[in-house]
Design a protein around this motif. Structure first.
Motif, short mmCIF file in Angstrom:
data_model
loop_
_atom_site.label_atom_id
_atom_site.label_comp_id
_atom_site.label_asym_id
_atom_site.label_seq_id
_atom_site.Cartn_x
_atom_site.Cartn_y
_atom_site.Cartn_z
N ILE A 166 3.09 7.74 -11.67
CA ILE A 166 3.39 6.56 -12.48
C ILE A 166 2.60 5.33 -12.01
N ALA A 167 1.74 5.48 -11.04
CA ALA A 167 0.99 4.34 -10.50
C ALA A 167 0.10 3.69 -11.56
N ALA A 168 -0.56 4.51 -12.38
CA ALA A 168 -1.47 3.97 -13.39
C ALA A 168 -0.72 3.11 -14.40
N LEU A 169 0.47 3.57 -14.79
CA LEU A 169 1.26 2.81 -15.76
C LEU A 169 1.70 1.46 -15.17
N ILE A 170 2.12 1.44 -13.92
CA ILE A 170 2.57 0.19 -13.30
C ILE A 170 1.40 -0.75 -13.10
N ALA A 171 0.24 -0.21 -12.73
CA ALA A 171 -0.94 -1.04 -12.51
C ALA A 171 -1.39 -1.72 -13.79
N ALA A 172 -1.09 -1.12 -14.93
CA ALA A 172 -1.51 -1.70 -16.21
C ALA A 172 -0.58 -2.81 -16.68
N LEU A 173 0.56 -2.98 -16.04
CA LEU A 173 1.50 -4.03 -16.43
C LEU A 173 1.02 -5.38 -15.91
N PRO A 174 1.23 -6.47 -16.65
CA PRO A 174 0.76 -7.79 -16.21
C PRO A 174 1.28 -8.19 -14.83
N GLU A 175 2.54 -7.90 -14.53
CA GLU A 175 3.11 -8.31 -13.25
C GLU A 175 3.18 -7.17 -12.24
N GLN A 176 2.74 -6.00 -12.63
CA GLN A 176 2.66 -4.85 -11.74
C GLN A 176 3.97 -4.63 -10.95
N GLU A 224 0.83 -1.20 0.00
CA GLU A 224 0.00 0.00 0.00
C GLU A 224 0.87 1.25 0.00
N THR A 225 1.92 1.24 0.80
CA THR A 225 2.84 2.39 0.85
C THR A 225 3.55 2.56 -0.49
N LEU A 226 3.93 1.45 -1.11
CA LEU A 226 4.60 1.53 -2.40
C LEU A 226 3.69 2.14 -3.46
N TRP A 227 2.43 1.73 -3.46
CA TRP A 227 1.50 2.26 -4.46
C TRP A 227 1.25 3.75 -4.24
N LYS A 228 1.20 4.18 -2.97
CA LYS A 228 1.04 5.61 -2.69
C LYS A 228 2.21 6.41 -3.23
N ALA A 229 3.41 5.87 -3.06
CA ALA A 229 4.60 6.56 -3.57
C ALA A 229 4.58 6.63 -5.09
N LEU A 230 4.15 5.55 -5.73
CA LEU A 230 4.06 5.54 -7.19
C LEU A 230 3.01 6.53 -7.68
N ASP A 231 1.93 6.62 -6.93
CA ASP A 231 0.87 7.56 -7.30
C ASP A 231 1.37 9.00 -7.19
N SER A 232 2.12 9.29 -6.12
CA SER A 232 2.67 10.63 -5.95
C SER A 232 3.68 10.96 -7.05
N ALA A 233 4.32 9.92 -7.58
CA ALA A 233 5.31 10.13 -8.64
C ALA A 233 4.68 10.09 -10.03
N GLY A 284 11.72 8.92 -18.96
CA GLY A 284 10.78 9.58 -18.06
C GLY A 284 10.20 8.63 -17.03
N GLU A 285 9.94 7.38 -17.44
CA GLU A 285 9.41 6.39 -16.50
C GLU A 285 10.45 6.03 -15.45
N GLN A 286 11.70 5.93 -15.87
CA GLN A 286 12.78 5.68 -14.91
C GLN A 286 12.86 6.82 -13.90
N GLN A 287 12.72 8.05 -14.39
CA GLN A 287 12.80 9.21 -13.50
C GLN A 287 11.69 9.16 -12.46
N ARG A 288 10.49 8.80 -12.89
CA ARG A 288 9.37 8.79 -11.96
C ARG A 288 9.50 7.64 -10.95
N LEU A 289 10.07 6.52 -11.37
CA LEU A 289 10.33 5.44 -10.42
C LEU A 289 11.36 5.89 -9.38
N ALA A 290 12.37 6.63 -9.85
CA ALA A 290 13.38 7.15 -8.92
C ALA A 290 12.76 8.16 -7.96
N ILE A 291 11.82 8.96 -8.46
CA ILE A 291 11.13 9.91 -7.59
C ILE A 291 10.30 9.18 -6.55
#
Length: 628
Positions: free
Chosen positions: A500-510, A489-498, A525-532
C-alpha cells in the motif's frame, strides 16, 4: 456560596439537572430536590461503605479541613455587614460622625473583599482536591476496564461505560466542590445568622419561626413542579441526542439510506422535537411562577417584619438600623435553610454516583495477568504453539470448543476450516488470549499463555482480522501504535511490505493523511493493508489471520493476500479460513465441526482422504464469517 444541588448524571435516564438557571442557594432561594428512584435502586444493588469514600479523600484531609475552616470564617465575617449597616444608620449618619462613617463604610468594603478572597481560595482548594481525586479514580477505572474481557464489552453498552468514566467521575468532583462545601456553608450560615438575629431582636426572631416555615414550604412546592417538568425535558433531550448520535453517524446514515428509513427517522426526530416545545413552554411558565412566588415570599417577609417593628407589643424600642440589619439577616437565613433541606437527596445522589463507579472497579477480570510472569526474551521466542485438550464455552453456556489438540511447529502455517459456527474464530481468539480456555491449556515454546505477561504476549502474537480498527487520526499515528519509536523510513518499509506504499505516497499529505472515523476514508481493502502494515511493525513471532480477505473483491483480495503471504514468511501462522481458496499453501490443514477437530493433514492428504474437507470443496462452500 457553592451550589448544593449536586445530582449524579445517569446515561440511562439522561442528565438530571438541579432545576435550571436561577436555582440553588443564593440564586433564587434554592431548588427543591427529590430522591431519584434509579439512585435508590443502584444503592440496593451495590451498597457503598462510607469508609471507602473517605479513604479516597484521606490523603487530602488537611486541605479539606482548611476548606471547611475557610467556609466557616467566610460565613461569620459576612454576618458583620448587617451590624455595620446598623451602626451607620443609628450612629454615624444621625450624629454626622464623618470619621466613624468612613470606618464603617471601609468595614463594609473590607468584609466584601475578605469574603470574596476567602471564597476564591476555598474554591481553588476544593477544586484542586476534587480534581486530584477525580484523576486518580478516572485512571484507576480506565486501567481496570482495560483488563476486562471481550465478553464484558459485548454485553455492556458503550455509552454506559463512557458515562461512568466521564459523567459519573466528573460529577464526583461535585461531592467536594458543591455538596460537601455547600452543606458546611449552609449550616454555618444558618446557625450564625440565627444567633445574630436573636442578638438583634429576640421577639422578631420568634416571629421568624412562624414566618419562615410556610415560606419554605411554598418555595419547595413550586420548585418541585419545575423539577418534574425539567426532568421530563431532560429525558426527551437525551432521547433526541441518541437519535442524533445514531442517525447522523457514518454507520447510521449508511443504514438509513440503504434501508430507506430516512423519512421515518426524520418523522421520529420531528415528534421528539415537537414534545420539547410543550415541555419548554411548561418549564418556562413553571420557572416564571417560581420566580413570582419567590418574589412574593421575599417581599412578604420584610413587610411582616416592618409591620411587627411598628407595633408597640413587638417593637421593643427597636431602632431603624436594627430593623434594617434584622431584615437583611432574615432574608439571608432563608437560602441556607433551603439548601439544608436538600442534604438527604444530595447524600443519596452522591452515594449512588460512587456506587456506579465502585461497581465497575469491583469487577473481577475474567482474564488476569500472572502474578509472577515467566521470564523470557521475546526476541528469542521460536513460536512453537500447542493446544492441549482445549475446551471453551461463552458465559458458561454450551461448549464451543472441546478436546482441541493441535501442534503448530515454529515457522509453520496452519489453516483451520469448517462450517459457520464450528468454533474457528473462537479458536483464533484464544491464541492472543482474548479469552481463556475453560479447560486444557495453550503454550508457546512450552510456556502456558496464562504465565506470559500481557505486554510480552502482545509482542509475540499478532492478529489481523476481517474487522480492522483504525483510530481517527493520521496514518502515521495509526502505525506508531505498533511501534512508537519507528521512524518514517521504517513506516514506509512496512507500508511497502503491505502492498500500500504507492497509494499512500500518492496522497497529498501522505503519512499525515487523516484516516477518518474508523478508517472510513479508505476502502475495506486499504484498511486491511494498513492494519497489516501495523502488524509488520509489531514483528510478532506468531500470527493469527482471521480471514482478512473474506469481504473483499477479487482484485483487492489478491493484493491483501500477497501482503499476508509476505507477512507470514518465517512466522508461525494460524489462518482462520472462511474461503477455501486461501488454504492451499498451508503446511497443515485442520477441519473443525461443532467445536471438535474432525480431520487434519496437508491439503493434498485431506483431498485424497475424501472426507469432510473434500466435501466442503465439492460443495464450493465459502461460509460467511460469524462469531463462533
Amino acid at each position: 456560596m457553592a451550589n448544593p444541588d449536586f445530582v449524579a448524571t445517569s446515561s440511562r435516564q439522561g442528565p438530571r439537572t438541579s432545576g435550571g438557571p436561577g436555582d440553588g442557594p443564593g440564586r433564587g432561594g434554592g431548588a427543591a430536590a427529590r430522591v431519584n428512584p434509579a439512585d435508590i435502586k443502584q444503592l440496593k444493588a451495590h451498597p457503598v461503605k462510607t469508609s471507602r469514600i473517605t479513604s479516597l479523600f484521606s490523603p487530602h484531609k488537611g486541605a479539606l479541613i482548611a476548606v471547611m475552616a475557610l467556609i466557616s470564617v467566610a460565613s461569620v465575617i459576612g454576618l458583620a455587614q448587617p451590624f455595620l449597616i446598623r451602626s451607620i444608620i443609628d450612629n454615624a449618619l444621625p450624629n454626622q460622625d464623618v470619621a466613624l462613617l468612613a470606618w464603617l463604610a471601609g468595614g463594609l468594603v473590607a468584609v466584601a473583599a475578605a469574603t470574596a478572597i476567602i471564597g476564591v481560595i476555598q474554591t481553588w482548594m476544593a477544586t484542586a482536591v476534587g480534581q486530584r481525586v477525580m484523576h486518580s479514580l478516572r485512571t484507576r477505572l480506565f486501567s481496570h476496564l482495560q483488563l476486562q474481557s471481550l465478553s464484558f464489552f459485548t454485553r455492556t453498552r458503550g455509552g454506559e461505560v463512557q458515562s461512568r468514566l466521564t459523567n459519573d467521575i466528573a460529577g464526583m468532583q461535585g461531592v467536594v466542590t458543591s455538596t460537601a462545601t455547600s452543606i458546611a456553608s449552609n449550616l454555618t450560615t444558618a446557625v450564625a445568622t440565627a444567633i445574630a438575629m436573636v442578638v438583634l431582636s429576640p421577639k422578631l426572631s420568634l416571629l421568624s419561626l412562624i414566618v419562615i416555615p410556610p415560606a419554605v414550604w411554598l418555595s419547595r412546592k413550586v420548585a418541585l413542579l419545575r423539577r418534574d417538568i425539567t426532568s421530563a425535558k431532560q429525558r426527551e433531550l437525551a432521547g433526541m441526542y441518541t437519535q442524533i448520535e445514531e442517525g447522523l453517524s457514518i454507520s447510521g446514515v449508511r443504514l438509513a439510506k440503504t434501508l430507506g428509513t430516512t423519512a421515518r427517522d426524520a418523522s421520529r426526530f420531528s415528534s421528539s422535537s415537537s414534545k420539547l416545545i410543550d415541555l419548554e413552554m411548561r418549564s418556562q411558565l413553571a420557572g416564571r411562577w417560581r420566580m413570582a412566588t419567590m418574589g412574593i415570599v421575599f417581599a412578604a417577609i420584610p413587610a411582616i417584619i416592618y409591620l411587627a417593628a411598628g407595633l408597640p407589643a413587638t417593637s421593643d424600642g427597636m431602632s431603624i438600623g436594627t430593623l434594617v440589619a434584622f431584615t437583611a439577616l432574615q432574608g439571608a437565613i432563608f437560602r441556607p435553610i433551603m439548601g439544608l433541606l436538600n442534604v438527604g437527596v444530595q447524600w443519596v445522589s452522591a452515594m449512588a454516583l460512587f456506587s456506579r463507579i465502585f461497581e465497575y472497579l469491583d469487577l473481577i477480570p475474567e482474564i488476569t495477568a500472572p502474578t509472577e510472569p515467566a521470564v523470557l526474551d521475546v526476541a528469542q521466542v521460536r513460536g512453537e504453539v500447542r493446544f492441549e485438550d482445549v475446551g471453551f464455552a461463552y458465559d458458561g453456556g454450551r461448549p464451543v470448543l472441546s478436546g482441541i489438540d493441535l501442534h503448530l511447529p515454529a515457522g509453520s502455517h496452519t489453516a483451520v476450516v469448517g462450517p459457520t459456527g464450528s468454533g474457528k474464530s473462537t479458536l483464533g481468539a484464544l491464541l492472543p488470549r482474548l479469552h481463556d480456555p475453560a479447560s486444557g491449556r495453550i503454550t508457546i515454546d512450552g510456556i502456558d499463555l496464562r504465565d506470559i505477561a500481557p505486554t510480552d504476549l502482545s509482542r509475540i502474537v499478532g492478529v489481523v482480522s476481517q474487522e480492522t480498527y483504525l483510530i481517527h487520526d493520521s496514518i502515521r499515528e495509526n502505525l506508531l501504535l505498533a511501534d512508537p519509536n519507528a521512524d518514517d523510513e521504517t513506516l514506509w518499509k512496512a507500508l511497502d511490505s503491505a502492498q500500500i506504499a504507492a497509494l499512500i505516497a500518492a496522497l497529498p499529505e501522505q503519512l499525515d493523511t487523516l484516516v477518518g472515523a474508523r478508517g472510513h476514508r479508505f476502502s475495506g481493502g486499504e484498511q486491511q493493508r494498513l492494519a497489516i502494515a501495523r502488524t509488520i511493525l509489531r514483528n510478532p513471532r506468531v500470527l493469527v489471520l482471521d480471514e482478512a480477505t473474506s469481504a473483499l473483491d477479487n482484485t483487492t483480495e489478491a493484493l491483501v493476500q500477497q501482503a499476508l503471504d509476505d507477512l507470514a514468511i518465517g512466522r508461525t501462522t494460524l489462518t482462520i479460513a472462511h474461503r477455501l481458496s486461501t488454504v492451499g499453501s498451508s503446511d497443515q490443514l485442520v477441519v473443525l465441526e461443532s467445536g471438535a477437530v474432525t480431520e487434519r493433514g496437508t491439503p493434498a492428504e485431506l483431498v485424497a482422504a475424501d472426507g469432510a474437507y473434500a466435501a466442503l470443496l465439492a460443495a464450493g462452500e465459502t461460509p460467511v464469517p460469524a462469531p463462533a
